[in-house]
Design a protein around this motif. Structure first.
Motif, short mmCIF file in Angstrom:
data_model
loop_
_atom_site.label_atom_id
_atom_site.label_comp_id
_atom_site.label_asym_id
_atom_site.label_seq_id
_atom_site.Cartn_x
_atom_site.Cartn_y
_atom_site.Cartn_z
N GLY A 127 9.15 1.08 -16.77
CA GLY A 127 10.07 0.04 -16.60
C GLY A 127 11.47 0.49 -16.13
N MET A 128 11.63 1.77 -16.67
CA MET A 128 13.07 2.56 -16.65
C MET A 128 13.12 2.94 -15.13
N SER A 129 11.83 3.64 -14.59
CA SER A 129 11.89 4.02 -13.26
C SER A 129 11.91 2.96 -12.32
N SER B 125 0.78 -1.06 0.03
CA SER B 125 -0.02 -0.16 -0.10
C SER B 125 0.90 1.19 -0.21
N ARG B 126 1.96 1.08 0.67
CA ARG B 126 2.88 2.38 0.93
C ARG B 126 3.45 2.62 -0.56
N ALA B 127 3.80 1.47 -1.53
CA ALA B 127 4.27 1.55 -2.68
C ALA B 127 3.20 2.04 -3.99
N VAL B 128 2.26 1.75 -3.62
CA VAL B 128 1.26 1.68 -4.84
C VAL B 128 0.57 2.98 -4.46
N GLY B 129 0.07 3.01 -2.99
CA GLY B 129 -0.70 4.25 -2.67
C GLY B 129 0.27 5.72 -3.03
N GLY B 130 1.59 5.50 -2.81
CA GLY B 130 2.36 6.51 -2.93
C GLY B 130 2.44 7.13 -4.60
N LEU B 131 2.36 6.26 -5.43
CA LEU B 131 2.19 6.49 -6.76
C LEU B 131 0.70 7.01 -6.92
N THR B 132 -0.17 5.99 -6.59
CA THR B 132 -1.62 7.05 -7.12
C THR B 132 -2.03 8.19 -6.32
N LEU C 20 5.65 11.76 -14.18
CA LEU C 20 7.07 10.83 -14.05
C LEU C 20 8.09 11.42 -13.17
N ARG C 21 8.20 12.58 -13.07
CA ARG C 21 9.25 13.06 -12.03
C ARG C 21 8.85 12.78 -10.73
N ARG C 22 7.80 12.74 -10.36
CA ARG C 22 7.21 12.49 -9.05
C ARG C 22 7.21 10.93 -8.82
N THR C 23 7.20 10.03 -9.82
CA THR C 23 7.09 8.76 -9.74
C THR C 23 8.47 8.35 -9.44
N VAL C 24 9.27 9.11 -10.11
CA VAL C 24 11.02 8.62 -9.63
C VAL C 24 11.13 8.89 -8.08
N LYS C 25 10.63 10.05 -7.82
CA LYS C 25 10.83 10.46 -6.43
C LYS C 25 10.22 9.47 -5.52
N ALA C 26 8.80 9.25 -5.82
CA ALA C 26 7.99 8.28 -4.79
C ALA C 26 8.72 7.06 -4.82
N ARG D 246 17.11 14.00 -8.44
CA ARG D 246 16.80 15.28 -9.57
C ARG D 246 17.66 14.77 -10.93
N GLN D 247 18.80 14.34 -10.72
CA GLN D 247 19.69 14.17 -11.91
C GLN D 247 18.96 12.64 -12.59
N ILE D 248 18.41 11.74 -11.90
CA ILE D 248 17.97 10.72 -12.63
C ILE D 248 16.49 11.11 -13.33
N ALA D 249 15.68 11.79 -12.54
CA ALA D 249 14.30 12.39 -13.23
C ALA D 249 14.92 13.08 -14.31
N ASP D 250 15.68 13.94 -14.26
CA ASP D 250 16.02 14.87 -15.46
C ASP D 250 16.28 14.04 -16.59
N ALA D 251 17.19 13.03 -16.30
CA ALA D 251 17.78 12.11 -17.64
C ALA D 251 16.52 11.56 -18.03
N MET D 252 15.81 11.05 -17.23
CA MET D 252 14.51 10.12 -17.77
C MET D 252 13.70 11.00 -18.65
#
Lengths: 206, 206
Positions: free
Chosen positions: B162-164, B65-72, B93-99, B180-186
């Motif tokens: 899949g990348m994320s 729930s933490r994982a999928v709730g964080g995404l939702t 997509l940026r928030r997905t990387v962070k979550a 930030r670098q990872i999200a930027d690159a993606m």
């Protein structure tokens, strides 16, 4: 249909026993798998199994070799050594998708190993060398101005191979997407910006 | 340093016991984990553990729930509902990387579940709904001509997530690459082609 007598059993060799082991590892988990589970799945006795292989680690090693060996072999193919850096990179990424789909359960095992044993560490080391060589290709293509140099080559490789590795989680051979479609989409996403055209605003110079 | 007397134990609640369970599941594997392993890791008795939770499945459910709730939850944030489709997609997509980095071990569990129990199926169903809603956003951005419409929206989402998701396999919090670098690159990889500039050859019209 006539019943097949118990005595008629497939003639196993190490390769086909590896196939059986990969299937058992995938459903039961490697740690929870014992040699007797593999023997039972193959419908042979444990002693017959031990006639072919010493232990389950040998079978895991063979499975991991298929996955990582399949990737490493790509780097020696003509398409990976001839042509512009971007063309070689594109070739390697397309072949990676194809190789991963060919050895999907083996790749799934490879992605999950954590280096607990010598066999696992060897596979991880070979996988790291593959990643490094792809990263070299990315650096070359960046220096040639063929792909965007704004992304660290090591990060590029992890993200793009992450995309390709994710196939083990969602790919279903039901025809929703063909191998070709998946490879096309991946190349379109990660290589298009600079290989297909120079952006109008000259962003490439950044 | 003085020894901490055995009697002084952290006051656990369900949340902190879920943290302990996630760590045990990650190292031991969910199937191989028994409640007594979790109790031992928390340094409490099994009966104290059962005072807080009914079984290990409840703990897995809370972790998933933490994982999928964080995404939702991302999908209801202002950045995900205001602005152009491409801006909203980039935000998600940026928030997905962070979550995913915030709940890395939980995401790792989520990616590995296969739907063997009701708890797992519920998490997978919620994850599928998240993917579908991101795919809707991709379709919208494609219709608005903001991103390339040459790639099937469902395939785009699987590749990019899949990348994320691959972060669980290679991300190390040692500072090699920042969130930030990872999200930027993606974002650079998957959204640049059409959001940053119109290619000189007008490829976008395809």
């Amino acid at each position: 249909m006539p019943r097949i007598p118990r005595a008629v059993r497939p003639a196993y060799d190490v390769e086909s026993l590896t196939d059986v082991a990969v299937a058992v590892f995938s459903t039961r988990g490697y740690d929870a798998t014992r040699m007797e589970h593999i023997a039972r799945a193959a419908n042979i006795s444990k002693s017959s199994l031990y006639h072919h292989v010493s232990n389950k680690e040998e079978l895991l090693g063979r499975a991991l070799s298929r996955a990582v060996g399949g990737l490493t072999a790509i780097l020696s193919e003509p398409g990976a050594v001839e042509g512009s850096p971007a063309a070689r990179l594109e070739y390697v990424l397309r072949r990676t998708v194809k190789a991963e789909l060919q050895f999907l359960p083996e790749v799934s095992l490879l992605i999950r190993v954590r280096g607990n044993t010598a066999v696992e560490r060897q596979a991880l080391e070979e996988r790291r060398r593959f990643q490094d060589r792809v990263a070299d290709l990315v650096t070359e293509a960046q220096r040639a101005g063929e792909i965007d140099s704004g992304i660290d080559a090591g990060l590029f490789v992890r993200l793009v191979l992450g995309m390709s590795n994710s196939l083990v989680d969602w790919y279903r051979p039901d025809g929703t997407w063909s191998t070709r479609q998946i490879a096309d989409a991946m190349i379109e996403l990660v290589m298009k910006p600079t290989t297909s055209s120079v952006p109008a605003n000259g962003r490439r110079a950044r």
